[in-house]
Design a protein around this motif. Structure first.
Motif, mmCIF file in Angstrom:
data_model
loop_
_atom_site.group_PDB
_atom_site.id
_atom_site.type_symbol
_atom_site.label_atom_id
_atom_site.label_comp_id
_atom_site.label_asym_id
_atom_site.label_seq_id
_atom_site.Cartn_x
_atom_site.Cartn_y
_atom_site.Cartn_z
ATOM 1 N N LYS A 211 36.753 22.733 -33.898
ATOM 2 C CA LYS A 211 37.903 23.521 -34.354
ATOM 3 C C LYS A 211 38.471 24.381 -33.243
ATOM 4 O O LYS A 211 39.683 24.494 -33.083
ATOM 5 C CB LYS A 211 37.507 24.422 -35.539
ATOM 6 C CG LYS A 211 37.023 23.659 -36.747
ATOM 7 C CD LYS A 211 38.168 22.895 -37.410
ATOM 8 C CE LYS A 211 37.623 21.900 -38.424
ATOM 9 N NZ LYS A 211 38.649 20.974 -38.902
ATOM 10 N N LEU B 129 43.221 28.749 -38.133
ATOM 11 C CA LEU B 129 42.476 27.509 -38.281
ATOM 12 C C LEU B 129 40.968 27.733 -38.171
ATOM 13 O O LEU B 129 40.185 27.322 -39.030
ATOM 14 C CB LEU B 129 42.942 26.534 -37.186
ATOM 15 C CG LEU B 129 42.185 25.228 -37.048
ATOM 16 C CD1 LEU B 129 42.638 24.289 -38.143
ATOM 17 C CD2 LEU B 129 42.406 24.611 -35.681
ATOM 18 N N VAL B 130 40.559 28.419 -37.088
ATOM 19 C CA VAL B 130 39.130 28.572 -36.831
ATOM 20 C C VAL B 130 38.504 29.524 -37.840
ATOM 21 O O VAL B 130 37.459 29.233 -38.432
ATOM 22 C CB VAL B 130 38.872 29.060 -35.390
ATOM 23 C CG1 VAL B 130 37.384 29.231 -35.142
ATOM 24 C CG2 VAL B 130 39.473 28.094 -34.381
ATOM 25 N N TYR C 3 38.077 27.946 -41.240
ATOM 26 C CA TYR C 3 36.965 27.005 -41.282
ATOM 27 C C TYR C 3 35.632 27.749 -41.286
ATOM 28 O O TYR C 3 34.712 27.407 -42.032
ATOM 29 C CB TYR C 3 37.039 26.023 -40.105
ATOM 30 C CG TYR C 3 36.016 24.922 -40.230
ATOM 31 C CD1 TYR C 3 36.270 23.803 -41.023
ATOM 32 C CD2 TYR C 3 34.767 25.022 -39.613
ATOM 33 C CE1 TYR C 3 35.323 22.813 -41.189
ATOM 34 C CE2 TYR C 3 33.809 24.037 -39.774
ATOM 35 C CZ TYR C 3 34.089 22.929 -40.558
ATOM 36 O OH TYR C 3 33.154 21.950 -40.726
ATOM 37 N N SER D 150 49.551 23.859 -36.173
ATOM 38 C CA SER D 150 48.114 23.697 -35.992
ATOM 39 C C SER D 150 47.406 23.436 -37.325
ATOM 40 O O SER D 150 46.266 23.000 -37.338
ATOM 41 C CB SER D 150 47.522 24.929 -35.313
ATOM 42 O OG SER D 150 47.691 26.051 -36.138
ATOM 43 N N ARG D 151 48.055 23.743 -38.442
ATOM 44 C CA ARG D 151 47.395 23.539 -39.731
ATOM 45 C C ARG D 151 48.299 22.781 -40.684
ATOM 46 O O ARG D 151 49.111 23.389 -41.350
ATOM 47 C CB ARG D 151 46.997 24.887 -40.337
ATOM 48 C CG ARG D 151 45.833 25.495 -39.592
ATOM 49 C CD ARG D 151 45.104 26.490 -40.447
ATOM 50 N NE ARG D 151 45.948 27.633 -40.745
ATOM 51 C CZ ARG D 151 45.603 28.571 -41.646
ATOM 52 N NH1 ARG D 151 44.494 28.472 -42.322
ATOM 53 N NH2 ARG D 151 46.378 29.590 -41.860
ATOM 54 N N GLN E 187 41.562 23.329 -26.439
ATOM 55 C CA GLN E 187 41.676 22.640 -27.721
ATOM 56 C C GLN E 187 40.455 21.771 -27.961
ATOM 57 O O GLN E 187 39.945 21.165 -27.019
ATOM 58 C CB GLN E 187 42.886 21.688 -27.685
ATOM 59 C CG GLN E 187 44.222 22.349 -27.735
ATOM 60 C CD GLN E 187 44.667 22.649 -29.148
ATOM 61 O OE1 GLN E 187 44.380 21.903 -30.070
ATOM 62 N NE2 GLN E 187 45.336 23.772 -29.327
ATOM 63 N N ASP E 188 40.034 21.686 -29.213
ATOM 64 C CA ASP E 188 39.006 20.711 -29.578
ATOM 65 C C ASP E 188 39.708 19.507 -30.176
ATOM 66 O O ASP E 188 40.658 19.663 -30.941
ATOM 67 C CB ASP E 188 38.066 21.293 -30.636
ATOM 68 C CG ASP E 188 37.115 22.333 -30.046
ATOM 69 O OD1 ASP E 188 37.335 22.727 -28.892
ATOM 70 O OD2 ASP E 188 36.178 22.737 -30.744
ATOM 71 N N SER F 194 38.577 15.940 -32.143
ATOM 72 C CA SER F 194 37.474 15.106 -32.632
ATOM 73 C C SER F 194 38.008 13.772 -33.095
ATOM 74 O O SER F 194 39.144 13.659 -33.541
ATOM 75 C CB SER F 194 36.784 15.775 -33.820
ATOM 76 O OG SER F 194 36.445 17.100 -33.520
ATOM 77 N N ARG G 180 35.986 19.180 -26.130
ATOM 78 C CA ARG G 180 36.758 20.407 -25.938
ATOM 79 C C ARG G 180 37.464 20.218 -24.612
ATOM 80 O O ARG G 180 36.825 19.891 -23.615
ATOM 81 C CB ARG G 180 35.835 21.629 -25.914
ATOM 82 C CG ARG G 180 36.563 22.933 -25.623
ATOM 83 C CD ARG G 180 35.739 24.144 -26.031
ATOM 84 N NE ARG G 180 35.657 24.237 -27.487
ATOM 85 C CZ ARG G 180 34.888 25.110 -28.130
ATOM 86 N NH1 ARG G 180 34.128 25.954 -27.454
ATOM 87 N NH2 ARG G 180 34.852 25.131 -29.453
#
Lengths: 281, 315, 49, 350
Positions: free
Chosen positions: A55, A81-82, A85, B228-229, D255-256, D258, D265
């Protein structure tokens, strides 16, 4: 070469929901490698990057005190966002923390002085750390009077309620808890905005009295004239800034205010320092 | 062109003096050959800053978005069409604007000139339909019509479609222009070939977003690439993300694009992204008979439902 | 965009047209299966330095 | 310092010989411009350019760079832990970098390699690189390197300075690293040829001069509150072209990303021109307007950096931002405005 971007792995040890709106949770982390705890030697007022794998990272003030051993705690507001979560994570989950970062409150300067702590809303985290630190039996004698003025919108929005209640009972710290308003008939503390309570309860300024102030911009905006009225010199008013951050070590370039980085040169600044800097925070 | 400049200054001075506008948005002389800088003028005595020549390719509608002042704005054909779109999309009010129309004979393609010369270009001037290009050791003359920006060479709306003042007499519109020859070639390609074409087209992209930001249509408060979301598009230079950005941006402009060429002009690495926007422009024309920004009274095709909308793609 | 024509289908089906729904879904499935896995807009892992 | 003569007919052979010990990077023409890229075996750098469209910074600081990798699969022992990505730190050499771009690394180094923190990826890449620069015999009209503490023959960021002298190069050995690279290529014909005259000639061709002497005398707030910013920022589109093309801009985003149960990362170049750069989670933006962002860029380069390090501006005068800006915002003009600014009563406060 120590990699300053590599988080220390930690396990979530406990999660406490702090406020009635459930948007603030306190996470207690335990280091997976005990050695990392030693490397993570911090002082009150510093912050760290919480790293949620997949994230990203968020900069959060350290809420625990260096006098508390075996864990570190952070109180996180659910906004992005982080943090959202993180709010969905469970005890036992593995993540990372990176730090400590930034400058602490100026504890050398504050030694032997009166300390007035003024906080509002969820910006009370590093202030909690400071109070625990100063009240520790080894440290209490290093400081003169400790005043605390802490306000939230409602009683249910106050952080660390049990600790607040315990501090209220002590005679070596003067607590002034306040809420903007409440319908609770049993509320036994103050009602009123932080600036109003500050005007009534904060001690008058002298060269040995410093105030540390953390809160939402609106609270700071209205508390500052009160402190002026009480005669506080601007180099005796200590503030902690927030800005968007990524690296936390002064490299990624976004959190600067003038030539200073909030992450590396801050987040703690005196008001007189801030007066020579652009208001980009 | 100097008479254009004189007339623009004269009109601007009058508008400012009479208090009909708070500012005039136009161009001032640039510091580099073939470059002018968009600027504003707020005082009548400053109108001498304003210039007009063949290097005013940036679309000034871009500078009107959400402004509150009364504005005099200089508008070529394409700018005026984007102003119409801005008004329809509530980004500015018609009453706020005094549109100073500039009938346009096309802007000069600075890339084309640069690519024709090995030496650094020190100045570009115009005389009687000829363009004089000076380098350190040489001076060359070209026909102006050979040096137009690609979109200008294909332009069929050189005159402003909406204006309150005119900086010159209307010009003759270009007739019998085949706007889509290259698009038809791409349409005819098999899928793999198309994919390779786009791979190559966007390989140089550095994701600086100059195309998006130069585009008067791209005024979203948060662009989809910045969301971002949830995150729609990755932030790296991965070619898939880059293509996603360009494709989606083009779609967002479907039925709105006036082919003003600002995107291509702004691109620091010379990507021909108009291949995408023109394909959508062509589709809108063929399916709905629509050209963007010609009238204040019509909603764009993707904004309305009509019973006779083409639906042959639905099985 | 380089996406094969048969990979994308549009259809109007009313909630009453169950037979048509089955036909369309079967048709789409067969068409896409015939094309095989899509390779073009697939990001494997970021290609990075 | 020694000067070695390299006959151009020995150029390809020497590079081939040295290629066992070095990964070579150099300017290559692609479509309409030159840019730096890693050269394939046997591929030669193309020196028929004035300067590359983008700077050489990506050789050390790629636009996208993997930092860590991780697994989200709880069946794996090290799930959710960040592991440093393996990088190729083998010796590299950048051929044909212009002196301006090379000296930019020295300015950037202050950010990535400081007493408190060292950025491992930048530092390793930088240290493993030998910079074999190509002197500018014909600087562009928009170059102002001599005003920015640099110059067309400037050696300070280089290990070797190559001067094109017609049928041969003159290679001035600047550092031990540079000597080793020349030796690896087998170039060893020492000469007493004088490059000073060529240097003077090139410097005399620089036509842009930008005064920077008074920047340090003004306070941050005087310049910050100056009245000219509204006008200076008006045309700006807030694209990232100036910052991405700049050899001295280093800002980045982390940024990550996945895919399934694994991911990386990474960091990507970022730009102070973008609103998102400073946007808080709360929605508040400390640099919420275009004027804020344009001012940040110029104040950073021409004031904050000057004050922070006391050694000139954060700019090498390569002129890319001037040439590539879609709306002709010219750092030379802004610098002049800042340098000559005299605060007036009545300027807006903050």
């Amino acid at each position: 070469m120590q990699n300053p971007y590599l988080p220390y792995p930690v396990r979530i040890d406990s999660i406490i929901t702090e406020t009635e709106d459930r948007n603030l949770k306190t996470f207690r982390f335990v280091f997976l490698n005990p050695d990392d705890e030693k490397k993570f030697a911090y002082q009150s007022g510093q912050f760290a990057e919480l790293s949620v794998t997949g994230k990203g990272e968020i900069p959060i003030g350290i809420a625990s005190s260096p006098t508390e051993k075996g864990f570190v705690t952070f109180t996180v507001n659910k906004v992005g966002l982080v943090s959202s979560y993180l709010h969905s994570m469970k005890v036992g989950d593995i993540m990372g923390i990176r730090g400590p970062m930034g400058h602490p409150y100026p504890w050398d300067v504050l030694k032997g002085k009166n300390v007035v702590i003024i906080g509002g809303g969820f910006a009370f985290t590093t202030l909690r750390s400071s109070i625990i630190y100063m009240l520790h039996p080894e440290n209490r004698s290093k400081f003169k009077d400790i005043h605390v003025i802490y306000g939230a919108r409602t009683p249910g929005m106050l952080l660390y309620k049990n600790e607040l209640a315990a501090w209220e009972k002590r005679d070596d710290i003067r607590m002034n808890i306040t809420v903007d308003g409440t319908k609770d008939p049993d509320w036994k503390y103050n009602v009123g905005f932080v600036p109003t309570i500050t005007e009534k309860k904060a001690p008058n300024a002298d060269k040995d009295t410093y105030s540390i102030i953390c809160g939402p911009p609106i609270m700071i905006k209205f508390t500052q004239p009160v402190l002026d009225k009480l005669g506080y010199a601007h180099d005796h008013i200590i503030m902690s800034l927030e800005n968007r951050m990524k690296c936390g070590i002064g490299m990624c370039g976004r959190c600067n205010v003038g030539k200073d980085f909030v992450c590396k040169d801050g987040p703690v600044f005196t008001l007189s320092q801030l007066e020579t800097m652009p208001q980009e925070y | 062109m100097s008479n254009y400049t004189d007339k623009i200054r004269e009109i601007s001075e009058r508008l400012l003096k009479e208090g009909r506008v708070d500012m005039v948005i136009g161009f001032k002389q640039g510091t580099m050959p073939m470059m002018n800088e968009p600027c504003f003028v707020k005082k009548p005595e400053d109108v001498s800053k304003l210039v007009w020549d063949s290097h005013c390719g940036i679309n000034l509608a871009n500078y009107l978005t959400d402004r509150k002042e009364k504005i005099g704005v200089i508008a070529k054909g394409c700018d005026s069409r984007n102003i119409v779109t801005h008004i329809i999309e509530n980004k500015i009010k018609r009453e706020q604007l005094v549109i100073i129309g500039v009938p346009c004979k096309g802007m000069i393609d600075r890339r084309k000139i640069a690519s024709m010369s090995d030496a650094e270009i020190l100045s570009v001037a115009e005389q009687n339909g000829k363009v004089i290009v000076k380098t350190k050791d040489a001076e060359k003359r070209y026909e102006r019509t050979d040096l137009l920006q690609k979109n200008c060479a294909l332009c069929v709306h050189r005159n402003p479609v909406i204006y309150d003042e005119l900086a010159a007499d209307l010009v003759e519109e270009q007739k019998n222009v085949d706007r889509y020859a290259d698009i038809r070639e791409i349409e005819a390609m098999p899928p793999d070939e198309k994919w390779h074409l786009f791979d190559d087209l966007f390989s140089a992209c550095i994701r600086c977003y100059a195309c998006r930001n130069a585009c008067p249509l791209c005024y979203c408060p948060t662009c989809f690439v910045d969301e971002s979301r949830p995150q729609w598009v990755g932030k790296s230079t991965d070619p898939i993300d880059t293509k996603t950005f360009h494709f989606l941006r083009a779609y967002h402009c479907a039925g709105r694009c006036t082919d003003c060429g600002a995107c291509e002009r702004a691109c620091p690495v010379g990507i021909n992204m108009r291949l995408l926007t023109r394909k959508l422009e062509k589709d809108c024309f063929e399916s709905f008979g629509w050209e963007a920004g010609l009238s204040l009274d019509q909603r764009p095709p993707l904004d309305v439902y009509k019973t006779n909308d083409p639906e042959d793609f639905i099985k | 965009m380089g996406i094969e024509p048969d990979r994308l289908h549009f259809s109007w089906i009313s909630s009453a047209e169950s037979t048509k729904f089955v036909e369309v879904v079967t048709g789409v499935t067969e068409a896409v299966r015939a094309l095989g896995p899509h390779q073009k807009f697939v990001k494997t892992n970021v290609k990075v330095a | 310092m020694k000067v070695i003569k390299i006959d151009k007919k020995d150029w390809a052979g020497g590079l081939d010989k040295a290629s066992s010990g070095y990964r070579f990077f150099g300017p290559v023409e692609d479509k309409e411009c030159h840019n730096f890229k890693e050269l394939d075996k046997g591929e030669l750098p193309d020196f028929n350019f004035s300067n590359t469209r983008l700077s050489a910074k990506s050789v050390v600081f790629p636009q996208t760079e993997a930092m860590f990798e991780y697994s989200l699969d709880e069946n794996e022992a090290d799930h959710h832990l960040m592991k440093e990505c393996r990088k190729n730190d083998a010796p590299r050499a950048v051929l044909g970098i212009r002196p301006c771009d090379a000296s930019a690394f020295l300015l950037v180094k202050r950010n990535f390699d400081n007493p408190e923190y060292r950025d491992p990826w930048w530092v390793k890449a930088y240290e493993s690189t030998t910079f074999a620069g190509l002197a500018c015999n014909n600087p562009c009209a928009s170059c102002f390197c001599t005003s920015a503490g640099c110059g067309p023959f400037d050696e300070k960021g280089l290990d070797v300075l190559l001067v094109d002298a017609g049928d041969h190069f003159l290679a001035k050995v600047v550092t031990e690293k540079g000597r080793k690279m020349l030796a690896a290529a087998g170039w060893n014909a020492e000469t007493d040829a004088d490059i000073e005259a060529l240097k003077k000639d090139a410097e005399s061709k620089i036509s842009s001069f930008v005064p920077t002497d008074k920047l340090k005398d003004k306070t941050t707030m005087e310049l910050y509150n100056a009245a000219f910013w509204e006008e200076a920022a008006f045309a700006c589109l807030n694209c990232g072209t100036c910052t991405y093309s700049c050899p001295t801009c280093w800002c980045f985003d982390i940024q990550d990303e996945s895919k399934g149960k694994s991911g990386i990362r990474m960091r990507n170049w970022d730009s102070c021109m973008y609103p998102l750069f400073t946007l808080h989670g709360s929605g508040h933006n400390p640099r919420g307007t275009k004027i804020h962002r344009v001012r940040q860029r110029f104040m950073h380069k021409l004031k904050y950096y000057v004050d922070k390090y006391g050694d000139g501006i954060q700019c090498v005068g390569c002129g890319r931002c001037i040439r590539l800006c879609p709306v002709n915002i010219d750092i030379r003009k802004i610098c002049e405005k800042m340098n000559s600014y005299e605060p007036k009563a009545g300027d807006c406060n903050r």
